[in-house]
Design a protein around this motif. Structure first.
Motif, PDB file in Angstrom:
ATOM      1  N   LEU A   1     -26.202 -39.833 -34.437  1.00  0.00           N
ATOM      2  CA  LEU A   1     -26.098 -40.741 -35.584  1.00  0.00           C
ATOM      3  C   LEU A   1     -26.298 -39.988 -36.894  1.00  0.00           C
ATOM      4  N   VAL A   2     -27.242 -39.050 -36.908  1.00  0.00           N
ATOM      5  CA  VAL A   2     -27.488 -38.262 -38.120  1.00  0.00           C
ATOM      6  C   VAL A   2     -26.278 -37.398 -38.457  1.00  0.00           C
ATOM      7  N   MET A   3     -25.709 -36.716 -37.450  1.00  0.00           N
ATOM      8  CA  MET A   3     -24.571 -35.837 -37.717  1.00  0.00           C
ATOM      9  C   MET A   3     -23.329 -36.630 -38.149  1.00  0.00           C
ATOM     10  N   ASP A   4     -23.178 -37.833 -37.628  1.00  0.00           N
ATOM     11  CA  ASP A   4     -22.058 -38.674 -38.067  1.00  0.00           C
ATOM     12  C   ASP A   4     -22.228 -39.047 -39.537  1.00  0.00           C
ATOM     13  N   TRP A   5     -23.460 -39.317 -39.951  1.00  0.00           N
ATOM     14  CA  TRP A   5     -23.743 -39.611 -41.361  1.00  0.00           C
ATOM     15  C   TRP A   5     -23.466 -38.384 -42.235  1.00  0.00           C
ATOM     16  N   ILE A   6     -23.860 -37.216 -41.754  1.00  0.00           N
ATOM     17  CA  ILE A   6     -23.601 -35.983 -42.499  1.00  0.00           C
ATOM     18  C   ILE A   6     -22.103 -35.769 -42.668  1.00  0.00           C
TER      19      ILE A   6
ATOM     20  N   SER B   1     -26.201 -28.477 -41.868  1.00  0.00           N
ATOM     21  CA  SER B   1     -25.949 -28.036 -40.492  1.00  0.00           C
ATOM     22  C   SER B   1     -27.188 -28.295 -39.649  1.00  0.00           C
ATOM     23  N   LEU B   2     -27.018 -28.301 -38.343  1.00  0.00           N
ATOM     24  CA  LEU B   2     -28.104 -28.652 -37.433  1.00  0.00           C
ATOM     25  C   LEU B   2     -28.708 -27.391 -36.820  1.00  0.00           C
ATOM     26  N   LEU B   3     -30.008 -27.239 -37.000  1.00  0.00           N
ATOM     27  CA  LEU B   3     -30.727 -26.149 -36.359  1.00  0.00           C
ATOM     28  C   LEU B   3     -30.972 -26.543 -34.907  1.00  0.00           C
ATOM     29  N   GLN B   4     -30.282 -25.893 -33.976  1.00  0.00           N
ATOM     30  CA  GLN B   4     -30.460 -26.225 -32.562  1.00  0.00           C
ATOM     31  C   GLN B   4     -30.406 -24.986 -31.661  1.00  0.00           C
ATOM     32  N   THR B   5     -30.535 -23.801 -32.257  1.00  0.00           N
ATOM     33  CA  THR B   5     -30.636 -22.572 -31.484  1.00  0.00           C
ATOM     34  C   THR B   5     -32.092 -22.126 -31.494  1.00  0.00           C
ATOM     35  N   SER B   6     -32.673 -21.953 -30.318  1.00  0.00           N
ATOM     36  CA  SER B   6     -34.090 -21.607 -30.233  1.00  0.00           C
ATOM     37  C   SER B   6     -34.367 -20.261 -30.891  1.00  0.00           C
TER      38      SER B   6
END
Length: 560
Positions: free
Chosen positions: A392-397, A154-159
């Motif tokens: 691009l990274v999330m599409d790969w994931i 998952s992507l860490l994107q919450t400050s």
């Protein structure tokens, strides 16, 4: 609220402290140490974390961004917050601003005990901070200014603080949310932007150079997900104004960088520079514009690249040391840079060749992004680049994060993931320039020539180091000096033939290591009571055996 060492949980106090501050009652020195230790463990102070056993505080820094300390064109802007180790002074400041730390004293007029605000002694504060065990304090693994992948993909994107990674996300510029599942159009647009706009005007020598750069460019995003080391990135150009510095600055602008100074042949100074650099939170460490023709050969750097942690003795101390996680991307740029020692197998090569006598006069108005260096200084533009990379990274994931079959010493996890990421997006060439990398390895080139000539002169005959040195002596034929080795015999730093003892040590260090198609072998000759050596050569049709993997194990092996 009040905190004591004996009461355990923090409990109410009767109007002795301002409503917005925690009341902490202290007493004698020993009691004060216990009380403060308990209070810190229970979260009495905001933004206090533990890192490497040491309490740190996340704080904001006033004033302009610190961009002038490293280099005239540094890309290292100050982080929105910094993790600073707590000292006795900083702990006293935090207690004064966030707590009502007091002692109970008798009022001479009323004979009643009343709270009197105070500051603990420096000795007590230092004693509290001497503890290396803080099981209830949240661990801090680092501060990041851009989204990164968590170990679960998952992507860490919450400050703010992220419990799953121990990272604190402090964006320098507001970042739009990245979709967990990008659309086909978003992925197409992202790939087009990166390849046909951002990187289209860099004079890469071959597809491998562009692919390698992209692999390094996404490395800071992938690092928390992979939890592995990344190799050294070398951007080498044929001439000035090729764009090597700008190419290295792209990740610097995106993630933050610190510029270092390369001092040729001085490992002690390099060790000090690395130790100093690791005090910086910057995720990119860059040796920019290393002197032309420099041979990057350092046992210190080679050790750093393959060690998850860096340890060094602090300057001016007899026993205290410094330890830091090696979680950075190390880069260098220069013209016609060479490699030595073990650096070739720890390095990813990116080559630029403008094939132009005056590359500085190219018309940048016709580039995909005119004046890219200026364009990247705009925070909104950096967000644009980063957003495309993250898509691009999330599409790969979402495709299952497929891996390739690439192997690379201690960097196989990174190589497999980076190769899979690039292959998923149809980008070819990753690590295909490993043979060219070996050509930049001066030591390997020298040994290849030495062993090849040895085999020509002696075939499979076994010789001692003394006999070998004798054959290096210059003969005189018809009054003319004749060098049977044709300049291929090993020499020391002064260009002289080493002693028999020195040659023996050199040969022993290369037994079983392939240089090109040649490998040195040795056995003990019981009659001569000495080691004897010979060179074996394998043809291109022969495959390396289990003992022949010093260099060839690093060639990419793609799955069938």
């Amino acid at each position: 609220m009040t905190a004591t060492a004996d009461t355990g949980p923090i409990s109410p106090a009767a109007n002795t402290a301002p409503a917005d501050r925690l009341a902490i009652e202290i007493g004698g020195e020993a009691e004060t140490i216990r009380v403060l230790t308990t209070a810190l463990g229970q979260g009495a102070l905001p933004d206090v974390y533990v890192s490497g056993g040491q309490l740190v505080h996340l704080s904001r820094v006033s004033g302009p961004a610190d961009t002038a300390t490293d280099h005239a064109h540094t890309t290292s802007a100050a982080l929105p917050v910094r993790a600073e180790p707590l000292t006795a002074a900083s702990l006293a400041w935090l207690l004064a601003h966030h707590t009502f730390t007091h002692r109970m004293k008798r009022n001479k007029d009323t004979e009643e005990f009343e709270p009197v605000e105070t500051s603990p002694t420096k000795a007590a504060l230092s004693a509290v901070l001497s503890s290396r065990y803080w099981p209830d304090v949240r661990p801090l693994t680092g501060v990041v200014t851009s989204p990164v992948l968590r170990p679960d993909g998952s992507l860490l994107q919450t400050s703010g603080y992220d419990t799953a990674t121990g990272l604190y996300y402090a964006p320098t510029t507001p970042m739009p949310a990245i979709p967990a599942t990008p659309t086909t159009q978003e992925v197409t647009d992202a790939l087009t932007f990166v390849l046909d706009t951002l990187l289209c005007d860099f004079p890469f020598v071959a597809p491998a150079d562009q692919a390698n750069h992209l692999a390094l460019l996404v490395a800071p995003i992938l690092r928390p997900y992979l939890g592995c080391l990344t190799p050294f990135g070398l951007i080498s150009a044929t001439t000035q104004s090729s764009g090597k510095t700008l190419l290295a600055e792209i990740p610097g602008y995106l993630y933050g960088s610190k510029n270092l100074v390369w001092r040729k042949g001085d490992d002690s100074e390099l060790e000090k520079a690395i130790t100093s650099a690791l005090h910086s939170p910057a995720p990119i460490m860059l040796w920019d514009n290393v002197a032309e023709g420099t041979v990057v050969s350092s046992a210190v750097l080679a050790q750093l690249l393959t060690s998850p942690h860096w340890s060094a003795r602090m300057l001016g101390s007899s026993g205290a040391g410094f330890t830091a996680a090696n979680n950075r991307l190390w880069l260098a740029t220069g013209n016609n840079i060479r490699l030595g020692g073990d650096m070739a197998t720890r390095t990813v090569l990116v080559r630029l060749d403008p094939n132009d006598p005056h590359p500085d006069q190219r018309d940048q108005t016709r580039f995909g992004i005119p004046h890219l260096d200026t364009w990247l200084k705009n925070p909104a533009n950096r967000v644009t680049v980063l957003r495309h990379l993250l898509i691009l990274v999330m599409d790969w994931i979402n495709a299952g994060a497929p891996r390739s079959g690439h192997t690379m010493r201690q960097f196989t996890s990174w190589a497999g993931a980076a190769g899979g990421f690039l292959a998923h997006h149809g980008i070819d060439g990753f690590l295909d320039n490993l043979d060219d990398m070996r050509d930049t390895d001066d030591e390997n080139t020298e040994w290849n020539a030495f062993l090849a000539r040895w085999h020509e002169l002696h075939g499979d005959r076994r010789v001692t180091s003394r006999i070998l040195c004798q054959t290096a002596e210059i003969d005189v034929v018809n009054g003319q000096p004749v060098d049977r080795w044709e300049g291929a015999f090993l020499t020391d730093d002064n260009g002289r033939i080493p002693s028999v003892k020195s040659i023996g040590r050199l040969l022993t260090g290369h037994i079983g290591r392939y240089h090109g198609n040649h490998v040195l072998r040795s056995v003990k000759d019981s009659h001569a009571n000495a080691l004897v050596y010979w060179v074996e050569t394998r043809t291109d049709q022969q495959q390396p055996g289990p003992d022949d993997t010093q260099d060839d194990s690093h060639q990419p092996r793609l799955p069938a």
